[in-house]
Design an enzyme around this catalytic site. Structure first.
Site, PDB file in Angstrom:
ATOM      1  N   GLU A   1      37.737  38.175  40.391  1.00  0.00           N
ATOM      2  CA  GLU A   1      38.999  38.641  40.959  1.00  0.00           C
ATOM      3  C   GLU A   1      39.461  39.960  40.328  1.00  0.00           C
ATOM      4  O   GLU A   1      40.617  40.121  39.952  1.00  0.00           O
ATOM      5  CB  GLU A   1      40.078  37.568  40.813  1.00  0.00           C
ATOM      6  CG  GLU A   1      39.700  36.274  41.525  1.00  0.00           C
ATOM      7  CD  GLU A   1      40.816  35.236  41.625  1.00  0.00           C
ATOM      8  OE1 GLU A   1      41.644  35.185  40.712  1.00  0.00           O
ATOM      9  OE2 GLU A   1      40.831  34.499  42.635  1.00  0.00           O
TER      10      GLU A   1
ATOM     11  N   GLU B   1      49.927  24.889  41.769  1.00  0.00           N
ATOM     12  CA  GLU B   1      49.733  26.070  42.617  1.00  0.00           C
ATOM     13  C   GLU B   1      49.532  25.703  44.080  1.00  0.00           C
ATOM     14  O   GLU B   1      50.129  26.308  44.962  1.00  0.00           O
ATOM     15  CB  GLU B   1      48.530  26.872  42.108  1.00  0.00           C
ATOM     16  CG  GLU B   1      48.186  28.050  43.012  1.00  0.00           C
ATOM     17  CD  GLU B   1      46.998  28.877  42.520  1.00  0.00           C
ATOM     18  OE1 GLU B   1      46.450  28.580  41.448  1.00  0.00           O
ATOM     19  OE2 GLU B   1      46.636  29.843  43.217  1.00  0.00           O
TER      20      GLU B   1
ATOM     21  N   ASP C   1      38.835  25.877  44.200  1.00  0.00           N
ATOM     22  CA  ASP C   1      39.953  26.403  43.421  1.00  0.00           C
ATOM     23  C   ASP C   1      41.169  25.484  43.446  1.00  0.00           C
ATOM     24  O   ASP C   1      42.136  25.763  44.161  1.00  0.00           O
ATOM     25  CB  ASP C   1      40.337  27.782  43.975  1.00  0.00           C
ATOM     26  CG  ASP C   1      41.367  28.476  43.107  1.00  0.00           C
ATOM     27  OD1 ASP C   1      41.619  27.985  41.996  1.00  0.00           O
ATOM     28  OD2 ASP C   1      41.909  29.508  43.541  1.00  0.00           O
TER      29      ASP C   1
HETATM   30  O1  GCW Z   1      43.478  30.164  42.044  1.00  0.00           O
HETATM   31  C1  GCW Z   1      43.419  31.436  41.607  1.00  0.00           C
HETATM   32  C2  GCW Z   1      44.850  31.829  41.446  1.00  0.00           C
HETATM   33  C3  GCW Z   1      45.006  33.027  40.568  1.00  0.00           C
HETATM   34  C4  GCW Z   1      44.317  32.733  39.243  1.00  0.00           C
HETATM   35  C5  GCW Z   1      42.853  32.441  39.512  1.00  0.00           C
HETATM   36  C6  GCW Z   1      42.105  32.072  38.254  1.00  0.00           C
HETATM   37  C7  GCW Z   1      44.920  33.507  37.081  1.00  0.00           C
HETATM   38  O2  GCW Z   1      45.401  32.033  42.709  1.00  0.00           O
HETATM   39  O3  GCW Z   1      46.366  33.255  40.401  1.00  0.00           O
HETATM   40  O4  GCW Z   1      44.449  33.806  38.344  1.00  0.00           O
HETATM   41  O5  GCW Z   1      42.755  31.351  40.386  1.00  0.00           O
HETATM   42  O6  GCW Z   1      41.999  30.886  37.994  1.00  0.00           O
HETATM   43  O7  GCW Z   1      41.650  32.950  37.557  1.00  0.00           O
END
Ligand code: GCW
Length: 732
Positions: A345, A447, A419
């Site tokens: 990311e 989340e 995720d």
């Molecule tokens: O699920 C995603 C989240 C991000 C997060 C990422 C991760 C910290 O939307 O906000 O970043 O995972 O786990 O690195």
């Protein structure tokens, strides 16, 4: 948070009034008196701040009498900082539970004293047969025994270290709250995992990524000079459930935290946490050794160093990290190590230099090893170049690296391959890296499960994961056994939970989210505890052990996760939430990067719905061991909870209930929201038994929860109906 805010508003209003009207002194005095009265009321109101550490007075008179009879003094035979905390906690806890101050005594024990200590601090006759038990409990475990047959009789909490005695003391206080008898205590407890960590996704500007409980707890601008009382209270709460490590900052790490002025602030926090047994760790940005210049091409700032590379095989880079680590340990001698999100990311990593994740992790591990520090290297990567199916990517990148990490490296893996979705199968990586200690990453903050608005008890979900049999070494290769090291013989073991704490007065945004923090700690200590057992501990310590409260609240909590899965993503659906915020539904989302859209995951059309990950599709099933692989591959044997995760299925597909897939989806969406409506009824029925502020707080949350669950249901069903062309069927 509630009344305190009101009194603050009144106070400000009064101050303004005083200025404008220039009231006589007597008037001002009266106004202040009112303000003070409201203020003191607010201090008494239950605002949720005390978490599960309320120590409600024992109500049963016989029980109270029996406790008082065997607890006439507290003897903490040690002088460490931790021992001071132990003594304070026992005085506070017993004082409140027994409604009488228990005096502090000294050795040798007098009749009915509560003796606490380590073998170094206790005389041999006090320990006696306990010494044998202490050999089995390691650094952090403890023993609690009632020595009723001795003359004089006493109760002993013993451990090999002061921190073990603190854990034992919290355990003892819990036993009292549960109303257990103290006559024949013989408790031996050892944590099953070595590293029991919270991961804070807190940024230096005070914001919290995926945080729903206010701002960050860390007040960087005030540190190190000002130590907020909350730092102590945070550490105390964590110690009470056995959490022993905290990563202070976001994995999307700002390299500035490694600058000397910030490290002093980190050291101040470490000093507060140390006597509670909590070590501090930091998320490290892989580009830290770079100079701070803005990199136009990559559209980001560099690091805090002076180099033009962060290549892990470059000797200058390796030296840079060694120096940095030395600097950290000079300030924080028990610093825990680094957590790293790399090549994920947009975060930098070794692959930018053609190096592997192992090269990157090992460079840091080498710098940390002389001090006993560790690296937690995250496997949350999903480079589209690796595979078309996002859920397969981490496995493909990491499995070839098994055996190539230094011994002080964990690979930290999220529970599922995607995720933190409401439900996923366990990540197949856990079954495929036998030579590497794997740290399980769970998400306590909600989340994808309704933030701090939805009441979702996550222990039910975590237990499903922990009990998941990966078959990596035949039947019984559960995730729990991979993580606790028993499957592959690893001694370095750990678990991390992405924290749900923040500056809100009640810490977690929703009173019931406290239960998830609590449950995470309890499972980290002992993953064999059941979700039911943990819920009942938490309910009792939070609301009191009243049978009606216990049964009603646990019935709310225990089905809450399944209900959430039902009204959000039933039958293996996943990743159909709103873009960015990840709160409400957005099944129509089709724009942007493909593997962030909803349509990529649900693939609904006139024929059917679901992602084909079977052998005729992406073949993600092949990443699991037999017989799971075959079980998941065959639509007729694939567990229905994962159906649309692994298969694309026609709307008319017949489910085990006899309903068609479309009917079943309707049934699930409606059953999910109906559960929330029932939770509201249950909660209302408890009004006479729950403190007014807590009752109102949860009541308001549930109202919103129900409203938003209906939005999930209706948005998803109406959207999918466009493809199925079939009528929506509410529950009868
Ligand atoms: O699920 C995603 C989240 C991000 C997060 C990422 C991760 C910290 O939307 O906000 O970043 O995972 O786990 O690195």
């Amino acid at each position: 948070m509630f009344l305190t805010r009101v009194s603050a508003v009144v106070e400000i209003a009064c101050r303004n009034d005083l200025k404008r009207m220039r009231v006589p002194i007597l008037g001002a005095f009266l106004v202040c008196l009112i303000v003070l009265t409201i203020g003191s009321c607010s201090a008494k109101a239950d605002d949720g701040y005390n978490l599960w550490l309320r120590y409600r007075p024992v109500e049963n008179a016989d029980l109270l009498q029996s406790y008082r009879a065997v607890l006439s003094s507290i003897v903490v035979a040690d002088t460490s900082d931790t021992a001071i905390i132990v003594e304070k906690e026992l005085q506070r806890g017993l004082g409140s539970l027994l409604q009488t101050q228990i005096p502090v005594g000294s050795l040798p024990p007098s009749a009915n004293s509560l003796v606490v200590g380590t073998p170094q601090a206790l005389p041999a006759p006090v320990l006696d047969d306990v010494l044998q038990m202490l050999r089995t409990v390691g650094r952090e475990g403890f023993v609690i025994v009632s020595k009723r047959g001795e003359q004089p009789p006493f109760i002993l909490i013993a451990a090999n270290t002061p921190i073990g005695t603190l854990y034992g003391s919290f355990h003892f206080l819990r036993i009292l709250q549960e109303g257990q008898t103290l006559n024949n205590l013989k408790i031996v407890s050892t944590p099953r995992l070595q590293y029991r960590m919270l991961n804070h996704w807190d940024n230096l500007d005070g914001s919290v990524e995926r945080g729903y409980a206010g701002r960050s707890l860390w007040k960087w601008d005030e540190l190190p000079a000002t130590i907020d009382q909350r730092y102590h209270d945070y550490a105390r709460a964590n110690a009470s459930i056995g959490i022993n490590g905290t990563v202070l900052n976001n994995v999307n790490a700002n390299p500035e935290l490694l600058l000397p002025n910030y490290l002093k602030k980190v050291a101040a926090l470490a000093d507060v946490f140390r006597p509670y047994g909590i070590r501090v760790f930091l998320s490290a940005n892989f580009s830290s050794p770079l100079s701070a210049q803005f990199d136009v091409e990559k559209n980001r700032c560099g690091g805090i160093g002076e180099l033009d590379t962060s290549d892990p095989l470059d000797p200058r880079v390796r030296e840079w990290w060694k120096r940095k680590v030395r600097e950290i340990y000079a300030l924080i001698p028990d610093f825990g190590g680094f957590l790293v999100k790399a090549n994920s990311e947009g975060m930098p990593g070794p692959q930018e230099y053609g190096r592997s994740h192992a090269d990157g992790a090992n460079m840091l591990a080498e710098a940390l090893a002389p001090y006993g520090g560790i690296v937690m290297w995250r496997a949350f990567v999903y480079d589209p170049e690796v595979d078309l199916d996002r859920t397969k990517r981490a496995y493909k990148e990491f499995v070839p690296l098994d055996g190539r990490f230094l011994p002080n490296v964990f690979v930290q893996v999220k529970n599922g391959p995607l995720d933190f979705q409401p439900r996923e199968p366990v990540s197949p990586l856990f079954g495929a890296m036998p030579k590497t200690p794997l740290m399980l990453e769970l998400q306590i903050t909600q989340e994808y499960l309704g933030h701090s608005t939805h009441l979702v008890y996550l222990a039910s979900m975590w237990k499903e994961y922990l009990d998941f049999d990966l078959h990596a070494k035949g039947v019984g290769s559960t995730l729990a056994r991979v993580v606790d090291g028993s499957l592959h013989g690893h001694s370095m073991t750990g678990i991390a939970g992405v924290a749900n704490t923040g500056s809100d007065r009640e810490w977690t945004g929703h009173l019931f989210a406290q239960a998830n923090w609590y449950a995470f700690g309890r499972l980290a200590w002992d993953h064999t505890l059941s979700a039911e057992q943990i819920a009942s501990e938490w309910i009792g310590m939070t609301f009191g052990f009243h049978p009606t409260i216990l049964s009603t609240v646990s019935s709310m909590m225990l089905g809450a996760w399944e209900a959430c899965v039902n009204y959000m993503t039933p039958l293996g659906l996943h990743h159909i939430m709103q873009e960015h915020v990840h709160y409400g539904p957005e099944p129509s989302l089709a724009k942007g990067r493909e593997d962030w859209t909803s349509v990529y995951y649900h693939r609904a059309d006139k024929e059917g719905i679901g992602y084909n990950r079977s052998s005729s599709g992406s073949n993600a099933v092949s990443q699991y061991h037999p017989p799971l692989r075959e079980l998941f591959d065959d639509v007729s044997t694939c567990p229905e909870k994962y159906l649309l995760w692994f298969h694309r299925v026609p709307w008319t597909h017949r489910m085990s209930s006899g309903r068609t897939l479309w009917e079943e989806m309707n049934y699930r969406y409606y059953a999910g929201t109906q559960y929330v409506s029932r939770m509201q009824d249950h909660w209302r029925s408890l009004q006479p038994l729950i403190a007014a502020e807590l009752f109102e707080h949860v009541n308001a949350k549930l109202k919103q929860h129900y409203h938003d669950a209906i939005i999930w249901r209706d948005t998803c069903l109406t959207y999918f109906q466009k493809f199925s062309g079939l009528p929506i069927i509410p529950l009868p």
